[in-house]
Motif scaffolding. Structure first.
Motif, PDB file in Angstrom:
ATOM      1  N   ASP A   1       0.835  -1.211   0.000  1.00 59.47           N
ATOM      2  CA  ASP A   1       0.000   0.000   0.000  1.00 59.47           C
ATOM      3  C   ASP A   1       0.868   1.259   0.000  1.00 59.47           C
ATOM      4  OD1 ASP A   1      -2.277  -1.544   0.062  1.00 59.47           O
ATOM      5  OD2 ASP A   1      -2.594  -1.352   2.230  1.00 59.47           O
ATOM      6  N   VAL A   2       1.959   1.243   0.763  1.00 59.36           N
ATOM      7  CA  VAL A   2       2.805   2.434   0.902  1.00 59.36           C
ATOM      8  C   VAL A   2       3.692   2.638  -0.323  1.00 59.36           C
ATOM      9  CG1 VAL A   2       4.693   3.480   2.210  1.00 59.36           C
ATOM     10  CG2 VAL A   2       2.795   2.383   3.422  1.00 59.36           C
ATOM     11  N   TYR A   3       4.334   1.584  -0.796  1.00 60.90           N
ATOM     12  CA  TYR A   3       5.360   1.730  -1.833  1.00 60.90           C
ATOM     13  C   TYR A   3       4.885   1.343  -3.235  1.00 60.90           C
ATOM     14  CZ  TYR A   3       8.483   2.351   2.130  1.00 60.90           C
ATOM     15  OH  TYR A   3       9.076   2.827   3.268  1.00 60.90           O
ATOM     16  N   GLY A   4       3.679   0.796  -3.328  1.00 62.23           N
ATOM     17  CA  GLY A   4       3.123   0.495  -4.645  1.00 62.23           C
ATOM     18  C   GLY A   4       3.683  -0.776  -5.270  1.00 62.23           C
ATOM     19  N   GLU A   5       3.392  -0.941  -6.552  1.00 63.68           N
ATOM     20  CA  GLU A   5       3.747  -2.169  -7.257  1.00 63.68           C
ATOM     21  C   GLU A   5       5.252  -2.386  -7.366  1.00 63.68           C
ATOM     22  OE1 GLU A   5       1.834  -4.747  -8.357  1.00 63.68           O
ATOM     23  OE2 GLU A   5       0.364  -3.700  -7.125  1.00 63.68           O
ATOM     24  N   ARG A   6       6.032  -1.327  -7.279  1.00 62.60           N
ATOM     25  CA  ARG A   6       7.478  -1.496  -7.429  1.00 62.60           C
ATOM     26  C   ARG A   6       8.078  -2.368  -6.334  1.00 62.60           C
ATOM     27  NH1 ARG A   6      10.896   2.906  -4.777  1.00 62.60           N
ATOM     28  NH2 ARG A   6       9.539   3.915  -3.251  1.00 62.60           N
TER      29      ARG A   6
ATOM     30  N   SER B   1     -17.324  -5.278   7.801  1.00 62.60           N
ATOM     31  CA  SER B   1     -17.941  -6.173   8.788  1.00 62.60           C
ATOM     32  C   SER B   1     -17.033  -6.330  10.006  1.00 62.60           C
ATOM     33  CB  SER B   1     -18.185  -7.548   8.159  1.00 62.60           C
ATOM     34  OG  SER B   1     -16.953  -8.245   8.001  1.00 62.60           O
ATOM     35  N   ASN B   2     -17.476  -7.165  10.951  1.00 55.74           N
ATOM     36  CA  ASN B   2     -16.631  -7.422  12.130  1.00 55.74           C
ATOM     37  C   ASN B   2     -15.507  -8.407  11.834  1.00 55.74           C
ATOM     38  OD1 ASN B   2     -18.115  -9.759  11.868  1.00 55.74           O
ATOM     39  ND2 ASN B   2     -19.028  -9.687  13.908  1.00 55.74           N
ATOM     40  N   MET B   3     -15.352  -8.781  10.571  1.00 51.34           N
ATOM     41  CA  MET B   3     -14.238  -9.613  10.125  1.00 51.34           C
ATOM     42  C   MET B   3     -13.122  -8.772   9.507  1.00 51.34           C
ATOM     43  SD  MET B   3     -14.841 -13.057  10.460  1.00 51.34           S
ATOM     44  CE  MET B   3     -15.256 -12.672  12.157  1.00 51.34           C
ATOM     45  N   ARG B   4     -13.213  -7.442   9.651  1.00 49.46           N
ATOM     46  CA  ARG B   4     -12.301  -6.540   8.937  1.00 49.46           C
ATOM     47  C   ARG B   4     -10.838  -6.774   9.296  1.00 49.46           C
ATOM     48  NH1 ARG B   4     -14.887  -3.286  12.708  1.00 49.46           N
ATOM     49  NH2 ARG B   4     -16.472  -2.743  11.161  1.00 49.46           N
ATOM     50  N   GLN B   5     -10.564  -7.258  10.509  1.00 46.93           N
ATOM     51  CA  GLN B   5      -9.165  -7.422  10.912  1.00 46.93           C
ATOM     52  C   GLN B   5      -8.452  -8.513  10.115  1.00 46.93           C
ATOM     53  OE1 GLN B   5     -11.803  -8.099  12.806  1.00 46.93           O
ATOM     54  NE2 GLN B   5     -11.471  -9.802  14.217  1.00 46.93           N
ATOM     55  N   PHE B   6      -9.229  -9.380   9.454  1.00 49.32           N
ATOM     56  CA  PHE B   6      -8.615 -10.449   8.667  1.00 49.32           C
ATOM     57  C   PHE B   6      -8.300 -10.013   7.233  1.00 49.32           C
ATOM     58  CE2 PHE B   6     -11.035 -12.777  11.904  1.00 49.32           C
ATOM     59  CZ  PHE B   6     -10.113 -13.742  12.308  1.00 49.32           C
ATOM     60  N   VAL B   7      -8.880  -8.910   6.802  1.00 53.03           N
ATOM     61  CA  VAL B   7      -8.796  -8.533   5.387  1.00 53.03           C
ATOM     62  C   VAL B   7      -7.359  -8.252   4.920  1.00 53.03           C
ATOM     63  CG1 VAL B   7      -9.535  -6.838   3.652  1.00 53.03           C
ATOM     64  CG2 VAL B   7     -11.192  -7.777   5.278  1.00 53.03           C
ATOM     65  N   PRO B   8      -6.531  -7.530   5.695  1.00 47.41           N
ATOM     66  CA  PRO B   8      -5.152  -7.322   5.219  1.00 47.41           C
ATOM     67  C   PRO B   8      -4.403  -8.627   4.968  1.00 47.41           C
ATOM     68  CG  PRO B   8      -5.658  -5.795   6.990  1.00 47.41           C
ATOM     69  CD  PRO B   8      -6.804  -6.760   6.929  1.00 47.41           C
ATOM     70  N   ALA B   9      -4.591  -9.602   5.843  1.00 49.57           N
ATOM     71  CA  ALA B   9      -3.926 -10.892   5.654  1.00 49.57           C
ATOM     72  C   ALA B   9      -4.420 -11.583   4.394  1.00 49.57           C
ATOM     73  CB  ALA B   9      -4.152 -11.788   6.873  1.00 49.57           C
ATOM     74  N   LEU B  10      -5.730 -11.485   4.128  1.00 50.78           N
ATOM     75  CA  LEU B  10      -6.279 -12.079   2.908  1.00 50.78           C
ATOM     76  C   LEU B  10      -5.726 -11.393   1.672  1.00 50.78           C
ATOM     77  CD1 LEU B  10     -10.078 -12.854   3.506  1.00 50.78           C
ATOM     78  CD2 LEU B  10      -8.294 -14.447   2.807  1.00 50.78           C
ATOM     79  N   ARG B  11      -5.686 -10.076   1.717  1.00 47.26           N
ATOM     80  CA  ARG B  11      -5.167  -9.329   0.566  1.00 47.26           C
ATOM     81  C   ARG B  11      -3.707  -9.708   0.294  1.00 47.26           C
ATOM     82  NH1 ARG B  11      -8.005  -5.462  -1.719  1.00 47.26           N
ATOM     83  NH2 ARG B  11      -9.844  -4.589  -0.690  1.00 47.26           N
ATOM     84  N   ALA B  12      -2.934  -9.833   1.373  1.00 49.67           N
ATOM     85  CA  ALA B  12      -1.520 -10.185   1.204  1.00 49.67           C
ATOM     86  C   ALA B  12      -1.377 -11.572   0.587  1.00 49.67           C
ATOM     87  CB  ALA B  12      -0.810 -10.130   2.557  1.00 49.67           C
ATOM     88  N   ALA B  13      -2.174 -12.519   1.068  1.00 46.54           N
ATOM     89  CA  ALA B  13      -2.086 -13.885   0.542  1.00 46.54           C
ATOM     90  C   ALA B  13      -2.548 -13.965  -0.911  1.00 46.54           C
ATOM     91  CB  ALA B  13      -2.917 -14.827   1.403  1.00 46.54           C
ATOM     92  N   LEU B  14      -3.516 -13.120  -1.271  1.00 46.03           N
ATOM     93  CA  LEU B  14      -4.060 -13.152  -2.632  1.00 46.03           C
ATOM     94  C   LEU B  14      -3.361 -12.173  -3.564  1.00 46.03           C
ATOM     95  CD1 LEU B  14      -7.829 -13.324  -1.614  1.00 46.03           C
ATOM     96  CD2 LEU B  14      -6.469 -15.183  -2.583  1.00 46.03           C
ATOM     97  N   ALA B  15      -2.356 -11.456  -3.025  1.00 43.29           N
ATOM     98  CA  ALA B  15      -1.597 -10.485  -3.833  1.00 43.29           C
ATOM     99  C   ALA B  15      -2.511  -9.440  -4.449  1.00 43.29           C
ATOM    100  CB  ALA B  15      -0.794 -11.196  -4.927  1.00 43.29           C
ATOM    101  N   LEU B  16      -3.426  -8.893  -3.635  1.00 40.83           N
ATOM    102  CA  LEU B  16      -4.355  -7.851  -4.111  1.00 40.83           C
ATOM    103  C   LEU B  16      -3.988  -6.498  -3.496  1.00 40.83           C
ATOM    104  CD1 LEU B  16      -7.743  -9.768  -3.875  1.00 40.83           C
ATOM    105  CD2 LEU B  16      -6.509  -9.154  -5.939  1.00 40.83           C
TER     106      LEU B  16
END
Length: 269
Positions: free
Chosen positions: A134-139, A254-269
Motif C-alpha cells: 500500500d505504501v510503496y506500490g507495485e514497485r 464487517s466485524n471480520m475486517r481485521q482479517f482482510v489485510p492478511a487475505l489481501r496479502a495472501a491473494l496479492a491484491l
C-alpha cells in the motif's frame, strides 16, 4: 468491560508481576474479587486464561488497525505509521504479553498457546506485507517478502533490546525511524534480485486456511455465506479479481475486517 475481560486484565497484571508459572488461580480469583470456584465458571484453567489473553490482546490491536485503515483522510504511509506506532505502544503497555510472544515462553505454557502465537505472528506478517505494498506500490511487490522480513527483524530486535536491557528507550521515535530505514532499503533493492518470491499455490492455500478460520469465528450467518462464496471463487483455476475484490470490500465493513489485510496479502491484491 465484561467480567471475563476484567479477569483477563487482572491475570495480565499478575503474570507481569510474578510470571505465569508463579501465579496461581487462587491469586487471580482474589484479585478479581471472586471465589476460586466462581473463577472456574469463566476459565477452566490458567492455560485457558493465557489463551484468552493472547486472543483478547491481539483482537484489540487488529480492530484498532482496521479503524485506522478505514480513515480516508490519511495516506497509506500515514496509516502505516499510525498502525506501527500503535503496535509499539501496545508493546510498551503490555510487555509481559509480547515477551511470551517473542521467545519460546509460549511453547513452555502449552502447545495450544504456541499454535495461537504462531497464527498471530502470521497475521502480523501478512499485515506488514499488505501495508508495504500500500505504501510503496507495485514497485515493491517483487521484494515485499524480503522487506517484510527485514522490518519484522528490525522491530523485534529493538523491542527485544527495550525489554531485556532494562534501559530507557525512545518508543515514540521507533516507528518513524523504521519507516525511514525502509525508504532507503526499498530504493536500494530496485537494482537487485529478491531473495524470496511468492509461491502462488502456497499463498492460495494460506488464503483458504484463513477463510476457514474466519468461518469458524463468524457469528453472522450472512457473513458465513459470503466467506463460503469467496472460498469457492478463490478455488477456481482463474479467480475473478473483481468478484474477489467485491467480497473483500464487504468484509472490510464487517466485524471480520481485521482479517482482510492478511487475505489481501495472501491473494496479492
Amino acid at each position: 468491560m465484561s467480567r471475563k475481560e476484567q479477569i483477563i486484565e487482572v491475570a495480565m497484571k499478575l503474570f507481569a508481576e510474578k510470571g505465569y508459572h508463579a501465579t496461581t488461580m487462587q491469586e487471580i480469583a482474589e484479585h478479581s474479587q471472586l471465589a476460586k470456584g466462581s473463577l472456574y465458571n469463566y476459565f477452566k484453567s490458567k492455560e485457558e486464561i493465557v489463551l484468552s489473553i493472547f486472543q483478547y490482546h491481539y483482537d484489540q490491536l487488529f480492530q484498532q488497525f482496521a479503524r485506522i485503515a478505514s480513515d480516508r483522510s490519511l495516506t497509506a504511509r500515514e496509516k502505516f505509521l499510525k498502525q506501527l506506532s500503535l503496535q509499539i505502544e501496545a508493546f510498551e503497555q503490555h510487555k509481559e504479553i509480547v515477551q511470551m510472544h517473542m521467545g519460546d515462553h509460549a511453547q513452555k505454557v502449552s502447545e495450544d498457546v504456541h499454535a495461537l502465537v504462531l497464527r498471530i505472528r502470521s497475521h502480523l506478517f501478512d499485515w506488514y506485507v499488505q501495508s508495504l505494498i500500500d505504501v510503496y506500490g507495485e514497485r515493491i511487490r517483487p521484494y515485499v517478502l524480503d522487506c517484510a522480513i527485514m522490518l519484522n527483524g528490525m522491530l523485534k530486535e529493538y523491542l527485544f533490546f527495550a525489554l531485556f536491557e532494562q534501559k530507557s528507550f525512545p518508543f515514540q521515535r521507533l516507528a518513524p525511524f523504521l519507516i525511514e530505514r525502509l525508504d532507503v532499503i526499498v530504493d536500494s533493492l530496485q537494482h537487485d534480485m529478491p531473495l524470496l518470491s511468492h509461491d502462488a499455490q502456497a499463498e492460495k492455500t494460506r488464503a483458504l486456511a484463513l477463510i476457514e478460520e474466519m468461518i469458524e469465528e463468524a457469528s453472522d450467518h450472512y457473513i458465513v455465506e459470503v466467506l463460503k462464496q469467496l472460498k469457492t471463487e478463490i478455488q477456481r483455476d482463474d479467480p475473478r479479481k473483481a468478484i474477489v475484490e467485491a467480497f473483500l470490500l464487504y468484509l472490510q465493513q464487517s466485524n471480520m475486517r481485521q482479517f482482510v489485510p492478511a487475505l489481501r496479502a495472501a491473494l496479492a491484491l
